[in-house]
Design a protein around this motif. Structure first.
Motif, short mmCIF file in Angstrom:
data_model
loop_
_atom_site.label_atom_id
_atom_site.label_comp_id
_atom_site.label_asym_id
_atom_site.label_seq_id
_atom_site.Cartn_x
_atom_site.Cartn_y
_atom_site.Cartn_z
N ASN A 143 52.56 -31.12 -27.04
CA ASN A 143 52.61 -32.51 -26.78
C ASN A 143 52.46 -33.25 -28.05
O ASN A 143 50.98 -33.03 -28.24
CB ASN A 143 52.27 -33.12 -25.59
CG ASN A 143 52.49 -34.56 -25.33
OD1 ASN A 143 53.10 -35.14 -26.16
ND2 ASN A 143 51.92 -34.81 -24.02
N PRO A 144 53.08 -34.00 -28.79
CA PRO A 144 52.42 -34.58 -30.17
C PRO A 144 51.59 -35.62 -29.84
O PRO A 144 50.83 -36.10 -30.67
CB PRO A 144 53.95 -35.02 -30.93
CG PRO A 144 54.81 -35.06 -29.64
CD PRO A 144 54.58 -33.94 -28.67
N GLN A 145 51.59 -36.21 -28.81
CA GLN A 145 50.89 -37.39 -28.33
C GLN A 145 49.45 -36.95 -28.02
O GLN A 145 48.51 -37.77 -27.89
CB GLN A 145 51.29 -38.16 -27.14
CG GLN A 145 52.73 -38.81 -27.36
CD GLN A 145 53.34 -39.51 -26.20
OE1 GLN A 145 52.76 -39.40 -25.06
NE2 GLN A 145 54.36 -40.29 -26.52
N VAL A 146 49.10 -35.62 -27.63
CA VAL A 146 47.61 -35.34 -27.33
C VAL A 146 47.16 -34.83 -28.68
O VAL A 146 47.60 -34.06 -29.51
CB VAL A 146 47.90 -33.89 -26.66
CG1 VAL A 146 46.39 -33.42 -26.20
CG2 VAL A 146 48.57 -33.99 -25.25
N PRO A 147 45.90 -35.47 -29.13
CA PRO A 147 45.30 -35.05 -30.47
C PRO A 147 44.86 -33.93 -30.48
O PRO A 147 44.69 -32.96 -29.50
CB PRO A 147 44.05 -36.21 -30.25
CG PRO A 147 43.76 -36.43 -28.70
CD PRO A 147 45.08 -36.48 -27.94
N PRO A 148 44.76 -33.20 -31.77
CA PRO A 148 44.41 -31.78 -31.89
C PRO A 148 43.03 -31.29 -31.27
O PRO A 148 42.92 -30.21 -30.92
CB PRO A 148 44.47 -31.64 -33.40
CG PRO A 148 45.49 -32.64 -33.90
CD PRO A 148 45.33 -33.78 -32.98
N ALA A 149 42.18 -32.48 -31.20
CA ALA A 149 40.80 -31.96 -30.83
C ALA A 149 40.72 -31.71 -29.23
O ALA A 149 39.91 -31.24 -28.60
CB ALA A 149 39.95 -33.22 -31.17
N SER A 150 41.80 -32.32 -28.48
CA SER A 150 41.86 -32.13 -27.15
C SER A 150 42.87 -31.02 -26.76
O SER A 150 43.02 -30.79 -25.45
CB SER A 150 42.45 -33.58 -26.60
OG SER A 150 41.72 -34.40 -26.91
N LYS A 151 43.56 -30.33 -27.72
CA LYS A 151 44.51 -29.04 -27.16
C LYS A 151 43.91 -28.16 -26.87
O LYS A 151 42.54 -27.67 -27.37
CB LYS A 151 45.28 -29.02 -28.55
CG LYS A 151 46.40 -30.08 -28.72
CD LYS A 151 47.38 -29.64 -29.96
CE LYS A 151 48.43 -30.81 -30.26
NZ LYS A 151 49.17 -31.17 -29.08
N ARG A 152 44.17 -27.32 -25.89
CA ARG A 152 43.52 -26.10 -25.36
C ARG A 152 44.58 -24.97 -25.31
O ARG A 152 45.73 -25.22 -25.24
CB ARG A 152 42.94 -26.29 -23.84
CG ARG A 152 41.90 -27.46 -23.95
CD ARG A 152 40.70 -27.07 -24.49
NE ARG A 152 39.51 -27.95 -24.27
CZ ARG A 152 39.21 -28.95 -25.17
NH1 ARG A 152 39.80 -28.92 -26.11
NH2 ARG A 152 38.27 -29.46 -24.99
N GLU A 153 44.04 -23.92 -25.34
CA GLU A 153 44.83 -22.45 -25.21
C GLU A 153 44.23 -21.89 -23.86
O GLU A 153 43.49 -22.16 -23.13
CB GLU A 153 44.49 -21.63 -26.39
CG GLU A 153 44.83 -22.23 -27.87
CD GLU A 153 44.89 -21.20 -29.10
OE1 GLU A 153 43.94 -20.12 -28.66
OE2 GLU A 153 45.34 -21.57 -30.03
N ILE A 154 45.24 -20.98 -23.56
CA ILE A 154 45.00 -19.98 -22.35
C ILE A 154 43.94 -19.26 -22.56
O ILE A 154 43.61 -18.28 -23.40
CB ILE A 154 46.24 -19.38 -22.16
CG1 ILE A 154 47.56 -20.30 -21.63
CG2 ILE A 154 46.15 -18.26 -20.82
CD1 ILE A 154 48.82 -19.60 -21.42
N GLY A 155 42.80 -19.36 -21.74
CA GLY A 155 41.72 -18.40 -21.75
C GLY A 155 41.83 -17.06 -21.06
O GLY A 155 42.74 -16.89 -20.23
N SER A 156 40.73 -16.18 -21.25
CA SER A 156 40.68 -14.95 -20.60
C SER A 156 40.88 -14.92 -19.31
O SER A 156 41.31 -14.02 -18.56
CB SER A 156 39.45 -14.32 -21.00
OG SER A 156 38.32 -14.83 -20.68
N ALA A 157 40.43 -16.12 -18.49
CA ALA A 157 40.23 -16.15 -17.25
C ALA A 157 41.53 -15.98 -16.44
O ALA A 157 42.00 -15.65 -15.49
CB ALA A 157 39.41 -17.25 -16.64
N LEU A 158 42.62 -16.76 -17.15
CA LEU A 158 44.00 -16.73 -16.46
C LEU A 158 44.55 -15.41 -16.79
O LEU A 158 45.42 -14.95 -15.84
CB LEU A 158 44.97 -17.79 -17.54
CG LEU A 158 44.50 -19.29 -17.32
CD1 LEU A 158 45.19 -20.17 -18.12
CD2 LEU A 158 44.38 -19.73 -16.03
N TYR A 159 44.47 -14.74 -17.73
CA TYR A 159 44.92 -13.38 -17.94
C TYR A 159 44.27 -12.34 -16.73
O TYR A 159 45.20 -11.46 -16.04
CB TYR A 159 44.77 -12.58 -19.38
CG TYR A 159 45.26 -13.41 -20.30
CD1 TYR A 159 46.71 -13.38 -20.42
CD2 TYR A 159 44.77 -14.20 -21.09
CE1 TYR A 159 47.41 -13.78 -21.53
CE2 TYR A 159 45.40 -14.86 -22.11
CZ TYR A 159 46.60 -14.60 -22.07
OH TYR A 159 47.27 -15.34 -23.36
#
Length: 209
Positions: free
Chosen positions: A148-164
């Motif tokens: 989403n381009p409206q979300v600032p880069p500092a607020s972006k997250r990635e999938i963590g190990s807990a999801l895997y």
């Protein structure tokens, strides 16, 4: 064959339930997405169901429990509730399976044993689905916010190990339910066949007498 499926299902059930508990406790459901091009990052942020952590580049980590459940986002609230329910269902499924297993004497009737094993398998499948729903919803939200381009880069997250770990737990629990269901069905058919044969023999002997 039925006994092997029963042992396999019990092992998968225990493993899947333990993985659900591990995923529930880990703070790495969401992790910082470093997409600004900097090689050296001073801090990394982890978000979990129960706490948030800040990891410094020096290796130091500080974690803080969530102050209020109502202050959490909707996906974290739902994930917390469904993951706990999944762990409880997995434990109940394991207990029910053990009570109906061939190696225990908790239940004496073979037909009741088969029904207990199949019920334990059904609880395993339900447990897998209960943990799969929040995992997939969380992953979908993370990916949507990332692109989403409206979300600032500092607020972006990635999938963590807990999801895997949660995906692995869901797979193990569903496989455990399938194995236990097949084992219970085979035992149930064998019990009915034996009862039919015994009844036929008794009826034949009574007719001759």
């Amino acid at each position: 064959m039925s006994g092997c499926l029963e042992i396999l299902g019990m092992a998968l059930n225990v493993g899947g339930t333990l993985l659900v508990m591990v995923a529930c406790g880990l703070p790495t459901w969401k992790v910082s997405a470093h997409i600004d091009g900097n090689i050296v990052v001073a801090q990394s942020f982890w978000d979990g169901l129960w706490m948030s952590c800040v990891v410094q580049s020096t290796g130091q980590m500080q974690c803080k429990l969530h102050d209020s459940m109502l202050a959490l986002s909707n996906d974290l609230q739902m994930a917390r509730a469904l993951t706990v329910i999944s762990a409880v269902l997995g434990a109940l499924g394991a207990a029910l399976t053990v009570s109906g297993a061939r190696c225990t004497n908790c239940v004496s009737m073979p037909s009741t044993k088969a029904r207990a094993v199949m019920s334990g398998g059904a609880l395993c499948v339900a447990s897998g689905l209960f943990v799969l729903v929040p995992i997939c919803w969380m992953a979908n939200n993370i990916i949507s916010d990332f692109y989403n381009p409206q979300v600032p880069p500092a607020s972006k997250r990635e999938i963590g190990s807990a999801l895997y770990i949660g995906w692995a737990a869901a797979a193990l629990l569903v496989l455990a339910g399938a194995a236990l269901g097949c084992s219970g069905l085979q035992d149930s058919k064998a019990t009915h066949t034996e009862l039919y044969r015994n009844g036929f023999v008794v009826e034949s002997l009574s007719s001759y007498s």
